[in-house]
Scaffold this active site. Sequence first.
Site, short mmCIF file in Angstrom:
data_model
loop_
_atom_site.label_atom_id
_atom_site.label_comp_id
_atom_site.label_asym_id
_atom_site.label_seq_id
_atom_site.Cartn_x
_atom_site.Cartn_y
_atom_site.Cartn_z
N ALA A 176 0.70 -1.71 -0.11
CA ALA A 176 -0.15 -0.30 -0.12
C ALA A 176 1.29 1.13 0.33
O ALA A 176 0.42 2.30 -0.52
CB ALA A 176 -0.43 0.25 1.21
N ASP A 177 1.83 1.17 0.57
CA ASP A 177 3.22 2.45 0.88
C ASP A 177 3.43 2.44 -0.31
O ASP A 177 3.79 3.84 -0.97
CB ASP A 177 4.28 1.93 1.99
CG ASP A 177 3.16 2.57 3.10
OD1 ASP A 177 2.91 3.49 3.58
OD2 ASP A 177 3.60 1.56 4.42
#
Length: 399
Positions: free
Chosen positions: A172-173
């Site tokens: 996600a990052d």
Amino acid sequence: MSEPRGVLTGYRVLDCTIAMAGPFAAQRLGDLGADVIKVEPTAGEWQRFASAGGANGNKINVSFLSLNRNKRSLAIDLKSSDGKDVLKELVATSDVFLQNYRPGVAARLGVDYESLKAINPSIVYVSISGYGEDGPYKDRPGQDLLLQAMSGAMLSAGRNGEPPSPAGQYLADAITASTAFEGVLAALLHRERTGEGQLVTVNMLDALTTLQMQELSVFTVGKVPQQRGEQPNAHVYIRAPYGIFATSDGYLALGFADLETLGNVIGEPSFAGMVPEVDGWTRRDELYEKTEARLHTDTTANWLEKLLAVGIWAGPVYGYQDLVDDPQIAHNGTFVEYDHPTEGRVKTPGFPYKFSATPPRIDRGAPLVGQHSREVLAELGVSAERIEGLFESGAVAGE
């Protein structure tokens, strides 16, 4: 002949982000030549001091080191009026402002888009959040695992009834960082054409959702339910056998095989006459189970030789040491090495792109806290007397 300059040379970026997504996006800009000034608290960003996977550095921990190369550090106290004044003076000379403050913090500090636009109308302002700038989830923690879980993707792989598994990277990052990086480049191109700056908002939930363009369209348009089987097929929307299979000495990845050809190679006669686009869906668990049983009888290397020889898509399952030692990785120059003043010889992943005229490069490793505070202020035209006053008051810190 002068050394090639980065494609973003001449652009100044103010990086007011923490953790991974924002710093990673800013680092990509620095790799392409932008002058990235990391604006951090006088004590330093918290991630300087948080152990990454148990790995600590001498003065800079591994996580911070890996996400903050090609930046200069300006350590200022944004809660002080003097510190805010310095930042606003920098905004007037900058092209991009990146922040991932909690909702409402930017406005309280006086560094929201409208405030900075009044100082510099051509500023490209990028705001990164977990779930969006507003809405019912705006105050939820935007943490990688939580966003992966919410994205729906975990239930597209594995066995029905067993707990889903998260990705083996901070997905996600990383995806949010790439999305913010794209947003900066697009907004700068718009500004080059029109002279107009703008606000760019990026959130982790939308970044992960839109990444699944194909999968979610199969669900929303094709009306195919997301149903895991009894065997751990690697994706619910790809026909079997598709996944990771144990061999006698390790694992291999297998995908999109013609069933009859596969049966001939692994010695499974029941695959004869099967139609991949029919049986690959209707007999998914059976195909996985029988393939796994056959592959378990020989080594990974032997199976790869046999499968690749007949055009079946197969490959090894690597650990990090295997990846680092791989000849294609060496050929591509995927990893870079450089000397850091406090951390010694550093080897990290390099750049995901190549440019013939303006190649990315490492000009400096991750900075110490406020290492460039005096340098940046002097460039801004701040007098030596005022610089000393800022240090004495605590509004600015550094080397």
